[in-house]
Design an enzyme around this catalytic site. Structure first.
Site, short mmCIF file in Angstrom:
data_model
loop_
_atom_site.label_atom_id
_atom_site.label_comp_id
_atom_site.label_asym_id
_atom_site.label_seq_id
_atom_site.Cartn_x
_atom_site.Cartn_y
_atom_site.Cartn_z
N HIS A 113 39.62 45.19 24.33
CA HIS A 113 40.87 44.67 23.77
C HIS A 113 41.95 44.51 24.83
O HIS A 113 43.08 44.12 24.51
CB HIS A 113 41.34 45.64 22.66
N LYS A 170 44.31 43.08 27.91
CA LYS A 170 44.81 41.79 28.38
C LYS A 170 45.44 42.01 29.75
O LYS A 170 46.60 42.44 29.86
CB LYS A 170 45.85 41.19 27.43
N ASP A 175 45.53 37.29 43.43
CA ASP A 175 45.58 37.50 44.88
C ASP A 175 45.91 38.94 45.26
O ASP A 175 46.41 39.19 46.36
CB ASP A 175 46.59 36.54 45.53
#
Length: 410
Positions: free
Chosen positions: A117, A119, A124
């Site tokens: 779940h 995010k 870079d």
């Protein structure tokens, strides 16, 4: 190979609050498209709508610029990506993994438990995004009345190295192996310069050694609060101990406020949360229901410095089953800005719930219901551990349309 187990506080960071898809998508897509070395992305939901297509374009541009691009989506949250969409990514060098995929049973998704779940994005090795916003058009206002209210942060500074390292370990545990991990960890920068004054830590939840870390950070902040606590959380049905901490804080004079869904995307969400209203209101907790559109945020603050933004709801799925990631921030300026945004939400989009608004009639059913809610809240962190905990798999989607299964503990 061991998981990245310890969470360290890092100083010298800067955070920017991103509210809803309008703030988040434009910024994260810009950073991804400009990447030159590496993009790491994990998300629960990726839909093949205008947002998913814009993300696809940014990822392909990064890959064409020479960046190594690794994407992991959840098999339950992102079930309907077409072969053409997947091929448009993998044919350009994007390494795409599907966490715990499973075939449908009679047309229904059945792989519900223990979802990925999180995010997270790292670009870079120098910039990170953490929050609760998925890659779908329902996070944009033009989606209509069902558009979600949500939050994320953009981070720079030494904490980005910690997030970078965590994400590489997470990918390695889907089957990449020790050699791959050593090679990629060598690229993690340990000398990232200070960009601000914020102290911060990445706090994660898994089903092995870090089962309660996010909940413990919430509870510590509530227990030590002396002035205010504001929690905006979409799916609110926490454990007994966290409820008790909130009640005790309110009784000792802390201004404890909850912002919950008043226009839920799933009716059961409001029903579950409302079972707790009597207990919280009678202790002095203030409850606000956000009525303009579905609330999807998972943010909180305590006093004048502590804040958190991330993917973890305060419900059994997030606190006891799912793989989650929050950033906890100690910074006065960020705390004040988040407080101002939540205060605006309470003033202009919420209805305050008063004890007189609730059904005060006492009945045998209400007594039974209160008893059941009390004991479910008290014991669910324990019995949740009995639910299936098999080693989930990540399917790596290949450019030619084939797929390989790579086993590993989630």
């Amino acid at each position: 190979m061991s998981l990245f187990r310890r969470a360290y506080w890092a100083g010298g960071n800067q955070f920017r609050l991103l509210e809803n898809g309008e703030d988040f998508f434009s910024r994260v897509f810009e950073c991804i498209a400009a990447a030159r070395r590496e993009v790491l992305l994990q998300t629960f939901i990726l839909f093949e709508d205008k947002v998913g297509l814009a993300l696809r374009d940014a990822l392909v541009r990064a890959a064409r610029n020479g960046a190594q691009v690794d994407v992991m989506v959840d098999g339950y949250g992102s079930p309907d990506l077409s072969d053409a969409f997947l091929h448009s990514l993998t044919s350009q060098g994007v390494r795409l993994r599907v966490f715990d995929p499973a075939p449908r049973l009679f047309g229904q998704r059945v792989n519900l438990l223990r979802r990925m779940h999180r995010k997270l994005v790292v670009v870079d090795g120098e910039r990170a995004f953490v929050g609760g916003i998925n890659y779908s058009a329902d996070h944009l206002a033009d989606f209509g009345p069902e558009a979600k209210q949500d939050y994320a942060v953009e981070a720079t500074g030494p904490l980005v190295g910690h997030i970078h390292r965590f994400m590489l370990h997470a990918i390695a545990h889907t089957g990449e192996g020790r050699a791959w991990l050593r090679r990629r960890l060598a690229t993690v920068r340990t000398d990232l310069p200070a960009t601000g004054s914020a102290q911060a830590v990445l706090v994660t939840r898994d089903n092995h050694r870090r089962t309660t870390d996010i909940e413990r950070h919430y509870r510590a902040a509530i227990r030590t609060a002396r002035e205010r606590v504001v929690i905006a959380n979409a799916y609110f049905f926490p454990g007994y101990r966290l409820i008790q901490d909130m009640r005790r804080a309110a009784r000792r004079g802390v201004d404890v406020r909850l912002i919950l869904q008043g226009k839920p995307d799933m009716p059961i969400v409001k029903t579950a949360a409302s079972l707790l209203y009597h207990h919280l209101l009678h202790a002095g907790v203030r409850i606000y229901e956000y009525r303009e559109r579905p609330l999807h945020g998972k943010v909180a603050l305590a006093d004048r410095e502590w804040s958190t933004v991330g993917s973890s709801n305060l419900d059994p799925l997030s606190l006891s089953l799912n793989l989650e990631a929050n950033v906890v921030i100690r910074d006065r300026a960020f705390n004040e800005h988040l407080h101002a945004r939540l205060e605006h939400l309470m003033r202009h989009g919420c209805q305050r719930i008063q004890a007189r608004d609730l059904d005060t009639a006492w009945s045998g059913w209400r007594l039974v219901r209160s008893f059941l809610v009390f004991h479910i809240l008290r014991w669910y962190p324990s019995w949740a551990g009995w639910l299936p905990r098999s080693s989930q798999r990540a399917r790596t989607v290949q450019a030619a349309g084939a797929a390989t299964d790579e086993a590993g503990p989630a």
